[in-house]
Design a protein around this motif. Structure first.
Motif, short mmCIF file in Angstrom:
data_model
loop_
_atom_site.label_atom_id
_atom_site.label_comp_id
_atom_site.label_asym_id
_atom_site.label_seq_id
_atom_site.Cartn_x
_atom_site.Cartn_y
_atom_site.Cartn_z
N ALA A 1 -5.63 1.41 -15.74
CA ALA A 1 -4.63 2.47 -15.53
C ALA A 1 -4.90 3.73 -16.38
N ARG A 2 -5.19 3.31 -17.80
CA ARG A 2 -5.36 4.38 -18.80
C ARG A 2 -6.76 5.05 -18.58
N ALA A 3 -7.72 4.13 -17.96
CA ALA A 3 -8.88 4.75 -18.13
C ALA A 3 -9.08 5.87 -16.87
N TYR A 4 -8.35 5.58 -15.68
CA TYR A 4 -8.23 6.61 -14.47
C TYR A 4 -7.41 7.61 -14.88
N LEU A 5 -6.18 7.45 -15.62
CA LEU A 5 -5.35 8.51 -16.08
C LEU A 5 -6.15 9.65 -16.87
N GLN A 6 -7.17 8.92 -17.93
CA GLN A 6 -7.83 9.83 -18.69
C GLN A 6 -8.74 10.71 -17.94
N ALA A 7 -9.43 10.02 -16.89
CA ALA A 7 -10.39 10.76 -16.06
C ALA A 7 -9.72 11.69 -15.18
N LEU A 8 -8.51 11.39 -14.83
CA LEU A 8 -7.68 12.50 -13.86
C LEU A 8 -7.55 13.84 -14.94
N HIS B 1 -6.09 17.19 -13.48
CA HIS B 1 -5.13 16.63 -12.78
C HIS B 1 -4.13 16.16 -13.74
N THR B 2 -3.02 16.78 -13.93
CA THR B 2 -2.08 16.09 -14.79
C THR B 2 -0.66 15.89 -14.18
N GLN B 3 -0.56 16.23 -12.89
CA GLN B 3 0.77 15.98 -12.33
C GLN B 3 0.55 15.86 -10.64
N GLY B 4 1.42 15.17 -10.04
CA GLY B 4 1.32 15.13 -8.43
C GLY B 4 0.90 13.59 -8.22
N ALA C 1 0.89 -1.27 0.16
CA ALA C 1 -0.15 0.08 0.00
C ALA C 1 0.75 1.09 0.02
N SER C 2 1.88 1.38 0.74
CA SER C 2 2.93 2.31 0.91
C SER C 2 3.54 2.61 -0.56
N GLU C 3 3.53 1.48 -1.35
CA GLU C 3 4.34 2.04 -2.57
C GLU C 3 3.25 2.31 -3.53
N LEU C 4 1.86 1.80 -3.40
CA LEU C 4 1.03 2.39 -4.42
C LEU C 4 0.78 3.87 -4.11
N VAL C 5 0.53 4.10 -2.95
CA VAL C 5 0.04 5.47 -2.53
C VAL C 5 1.44 6.62 -2.85
N SER C 6 2.47 6.10 -3.20
CA SER C 6 3.53 6.97 -3.37
C SER C 6 3.74 7.20 -5.09
N LEU C 7 2.99 6.52 -5.56
CA LEU C 7 2.90 6.81 -7.18
C LEU C 7 2.28 8.25 -7.57
N ASP C 8 3.06 8.81 -8.43
CA ASP C 8 2.44 9.88 -8.83
C ASP C 8 2.15 9.77 -10.54
N VAL C 9 1.30 10.83 -11.08
CA VAL C 9 0.78 10.66 -12.46
C VAL C 9 2.03 10.33 -13.33
N ALA C 10 3.11 10.80 -13.12
CA ALA C 10 4.24 10.56 -13.94
C ALA C 10 5.03 9.34 -13.78
#
Length: 373
Positions: A249-256, A261-264, A196-205
């Motif tokens: 992942a693509r569907a979520y990134l497109q929704a962001l 929301h394109t960074q962070g 979980a700690s690794e997942l939440v540390s992910l950024d859009v980039a």
């Protein structure tokens, strides 16, 4: 349900490589034995960076409880005599905890012994010899095992195998932003064997599609906190579009992106009205990450609620995704070394070997499969 601290500390802890907890000893006014056993503040901060906050918190709590007990029985907490540690562990095996009404589990007692030894090292003292304490612990384990007490077994999470995730995802509303996020958490979680700690540390980039993975999938750049290494993970297309981590992942990134929301942070808080990263208040004060980044407990909540929605029995937490990967890879007869490295386990990881061993009873390599019964 055990706390996140218990799960993190008990899972894959290596005591000898933990940094010093000097501040704990100092706060208890326990002088170091060696006049050179001190660090300047910047070096202490560097040392603390090598340990998870949850582990540091658990060790500090354990040692403070130990010191309080020493004061009640007039024993010296540090430097401790071996008999003091033996006495304390014996006391804990016989003393119900106020929270649960039962004594500590063996795995928690292992952690407590480690906290005592580690904090001795932090204060510049030789860690106490713990053979007597471990004999007490061995006897305690035997008594619990003979009595078929659940505490004799590790409190493991249930593995989120692909078939289970398929059912859980079938009731997720993936037309919504929250549904897209939850699907991405579940599927990237198992595909990357992520904590979980690794997942939440992910950024859009952190999610990219470089030329070398074109037509294969996506690249996820993940920091493996246990082994303290960055890893570039190739996540391939799934065989089923409903459980394909790349599609999710693509569907979520497109929704962001549609939300601007394109960074962070990649995985963000979403409130009941669908607002992204909305602030959360408690007692008039803002809590949580101000950037809107999810917490590790929130990831566990996603897993737990998804399984509850389909009435799936078991203990479902964020670690279910990581364990699900290990179990599924073993059942698929994937190369164990490649699987372990993909998931960020060390080559000699006893945790990963345990998952493989448990999975072996479910597949064709079970010795009962072809003996003619």
């Amino acid at each position: 349900m055990s706390s996140q601290h218990d799960e993190v500390v008990d899972a894959e802890l290596v005591e000898d490589h933990l940094p010093a907890l000097r501040d704990t000893a100092r706060s208890l006014a326990l002088p170091p034995a060696d006049p050179d056993a001190w660090l300047p503040p910047e070096a202490e901060e560097d040392a603390k960076a090598g340990i998870a906050d949850s582990t540091n918190t658990a060790y500090t709590r354990d040692f403070r409880d130990y010191v309080t007990w020493c004061q009640t029985v007039s024993r010296r907490p540090i430097p401790a005599a071996p008999q003091t540690v033996t006495h304390y562990i014996s006391h804990l095996t016989r003393t119900p905890r106020p929270k649960t009404g039962r004594p500590y589990s063996p795995s928690s007692l292992e952690r407590i012994i480690a906290s005592i030894r580690t904090t001795h090292s932090a204060a510049g003292h030789q860690p106490p010899e713990t053979k007597g304490a471990r004999k007490v612990l061995a006897g305690y384990k035997a008594r619990l095992s003979e009595a078929q007490d659940p505490r004799s077994q590790p409190n493991k999470t249930s593995p989120a195998l692909p078939a289970v995730l398929r059912r859980a995802l079938s009731v997720v509303d993936r037309a919504t932003l929250k549904g897209k996020r939850d699907a991405a958490i579940l599927l990237l979680g198992i595909a990357c064997a992520a904590r979980a700690s690794e997942l939440v540390s992910l950024d859009v980039a952190s999610i990219t599609e470089p030329e070398e993975v074109a037509g294969v999938g996506i690249r996820v750049r993940l920091y493996r906190k246990k082994v303290k290494k960055w890893q570039n993970i190739t996540v391939k297309y799934g065989q089923d579009k409903d459980t394909c981590p790349v599609t999710a992942a693509r569907a979520y990134l497109q929704a962001l992106q549609a939300e601007g929301h394109t960074q962070g942070p990649l995985f963000m808080r979403i409130d009941r009205w669908g607002y992204l990263g909305a602030p959360v208040y408690r007692g008039g004060k803002q809590i949580g990450d101000p950037t809107g980044r999810l917490t590790t407990e929130a990831v566990s909540d996603v897993v737990e609620k998804s399984m509850a929605a389909i009435g799936m029995a078991g203990r479902w937490r964020s670690h279910s995704l990581r364990r699900g990967f290990a179990t599924a890879a073993a059942l698929a007869k994937a190369d164990p070394i490649h699987s372990a490295r993909h998931g960020g386990w060390a080559d000699n990881s006893t945790a990963y070997q345990g998952y493989v061993q448990e999975a072996s009873g479910l597949g064709d390599d079970n010795p009962l499969t072809n003996i003619g019964l």
